[in-house]
Design an enzyme around this catalytic site. Sequence first.
Site, PDB file in Angstrom:
ATOM      1  N   ASP A 146     128.909 178.725   2.617  1.00  0.00           N
ATOM      2  CA  ASP A 146     127.531 178.284   1.631  1.00  0.00           C
ATOM      3  C   ASP A 146     128.079 176.925   2.120  1.00  0.00           C
ATOM      4  O   ASP A 146     127.492 175.550   1.594  1.00  0.00           O
ATOM      5  CB  ASP A 146     127.779 178.325  -0.045  1.00  0.00           C
TER       6      ASP A 146
ATOM      7  N   LYS B  32     124.595 177.710 -10.428  1.00  0.00           N
ATOM      8  CA  LYS B  32     124.212 178.862 -11.790  1.00  0.00           C
ATOM      9  C   LYS B  32     125.502 179.068 -12.615  1.00  0.00           C
ATOM     10  O   LYS B  32     125.029 178.837 -14.213  1.00  0.00           O
ATOM     11  CB  LYS B  32     124.000 179.484 -10.938  1.00  0.00           C
ATOM     12  N   PHE B  33     126.498 178.590 -12.555  1.00  0.00           N
ATOM     13  CA  PHE B  33     127.599 178.697 -13.176  1.00  0.00           C
ATOM     14  C   PHE B  33     128.771 178.065 -13.246  1.00  0.00           C
ATOM     15  O   PHE B  33     129.263 177.947 -14.263  1.00  0.00           O
ATOM     16  CB  PHE B  33     128.710 180.531 -12.844  1.00  0.00           C
ATOM     17  N   ALA B  34     128.461 176.846 -13.051  1.00  0.00           N
ATOM     18  CA  ALA B  34     129.452 175.500 -12.988  1.00  0.00           C
ATOM     19  C   ALA B  34     128.549 174.374 -13.399  1.00  0.00           C
ATOM     20  O   ALA B  34     127.036 174.586 -12.884  1.00  0.00           O
ATOM     21  CB  ALA B  34     129.580 175.794 -12.105  1.00  0.00           C
ATOM     22  N   VAL B  35     129.227 173.557 -13.999  1.00  0.00           N
ATOM     23  CA  VAL B  35     128.642 172.409 -14.217  1.00  0.00           C
ATOM     24  C   VAL B  35     129.659 171.350 -14.063  1.00  0.00           C
ATOM     25  O   VAL B  35     130.729 171.615 -13.918  1.00  0.00           O
ATOM     26  CB  VAL B  35     128.723 172.293 -16.242  1.00  0.00           C
TER      27      VAL B  35
ATOM     28  N   LEU C 240     127.374 165.614 -12.842  1.00  0.00           N
ATOM     29  CA  LEU C 240     127.236 165.156 -11.411  1.00  0.00           C
ATOM     30  C   LEU C 240     126.539 166.072 -11.047  1.00  0.00           C
ATOM     31  O   LEU C 240     125.777 166.116  -9.732  1.00  0.00           O
ATOM     32  CB  LEU C 240     128.703 165.181 -10.975  1.00  0.00           C
ATOM     33  N   GLY C 241     126.663 167.387 -11.411  1.00  0.00           N
ATOM     34  CA  GLY C 241     125.465 168.321 -10.873  1.00  0.00           C
ATOM     35  C   GLY C 241     125.519 169.673 -11.421  1.00  0.00           C
ATOM     36  O   GLY C 241     126.974 169.595 -12.138  1.00  0.00           O
ATOM     37  N   ARG C 242     124.980 170.832 -10.579  1.00  0.00           N
ATOM     38  CA  ARG C 242     125.455 171.941 -12.072  1.00  0.00           C
ATOM     39  C   ARG C 242     124.257 173.214 -10.877  1.00  0.00           C
ATOM     40  O   ARG C 242     123.494 173.032  -9.917  1.00  0.00           O
ATOM     41  CB  ARG C 242     124.226 171.930 -13.091  1.00  0.00           C
TER      42      ARG C 242
ATOM     43  N   LYS D 242     135.538 170.152 -12.974  1.00  0.00           N
ATOM     44  CA  LYS D 242     134.247 171.454 -12.733  1.00  0.00           C
ATOM     45  C   LYS D 242     134.192 172.532 -13.749  1.00  0.00           C
ATOM     46  O   LYS D 242     135.908 172.872 -13.652  1.00  0.00           O
ATOM     47  CB  LYS D 242     133.623 172.111 -11.221  1.00  0.00           C
TER      48      LYS D 242
END
Length: 327
Positions: free
Chosen positions: A156, A41-44, A37-39, A60
């Site tokens: 953010d 820097k440190f998460a997929v 679904l998204g990614r 996540k």
Amino acid sequence: RAQSSSLSRSGLLSEVKTNIRTGPFSDHYSLIPGKELGRGKFAVVRKCVEKSTGREYAAKFMRKRRKGQDCRTEIIHEIAVLELAASCQRVVNLHEVYELPSEMVLVLEFAAGGEIFNQCVAERDEAFKEEDVKRLLRQILEGVSFLHKRDVVHLDLKPQNILLTSNDPLGDIKIVDFGLSRMVSNNQEIREIMGTPEYVAPEVLNYEPISTATDMWSIGVLAYVMLTGISPFLGDDKQETFLNISQINISYTEEELEQLDKAAIQFIKSLLIKEPEGRATAEECLKHQWLQTQEKNSVEEPAMQKSASTSVSEPASPEISSQQRTE
Ligand code: ADP
Ligand code: MG
């Protein structure tokens, strides 16, 4: 309120109520192949289905070590903020948490409509209409107001972190990604947490204290982008973007802004103010004249429909016209 949670000097919450599960994630969830679904820097983030219920979620996956640093504390804080906002409809719901040897998995409510980013950059005919932007911004402000009342700043806010429950028809927003969020309270100062260059407020660039007003700047940028598809401070490189922000080098004469209610520009201007103290708060924004009326006068009505029954002696239309000002 977050009073019972212990708060470190850095504005991070360190206690969570959620039971952190340690059994294998794959016993309880099936990952949908190819559905990333998204990614970041440190998460997929991957779509998954809970085996016992058949319900869809977004998982996540967050690495506990980043650049050789232990980041479990930051992940715990993100979980704690999601818990704190559990009763807020405008913030994504946290279903479960798993701890794996090198990752933590946040099982989140699945926001099927994806990022509002897609509509922000779409061709103008596929992009948000002003009425959509007003409704979605109202929802974003409701969420942000909820957080600010509890001393949480998101830090953010940008189109990639505002998701939709559905796309067509256009659903409701869900605020995600509390990875940079912080608790702010009067007796501590938080500086230098860097969000995304285009959405970052001048005080962040100047290493001045961060506050709820820092989010309000980002909402001003967000409103501009949602209405025009243009990122107002984006330069050719980071340096130029930062210079544009610190000089508030922004154009209010773009043709995309011309067909809008004048109150929309006034709304944006009430947020893109250098001094944090001068910016409108989330509660003030919700009361802004631009966000009050759902239909505008400019929405074309068959000319005869109204005038036919309107006699000359009747008082002026009660609808708020786009010329009317709040101040
Ligand atoms: P990062 O901290 O890496 O930016 P995010 O929480 O922002 O992580 O997630 C990255 C991306 O994954 C988001 O921008 C969005 O596209 C997608 N995503 C995150 N959460 C969800 C969700 N609950 N439902 C659907 N997509 C999601
Ligand atoms: Mg993100």
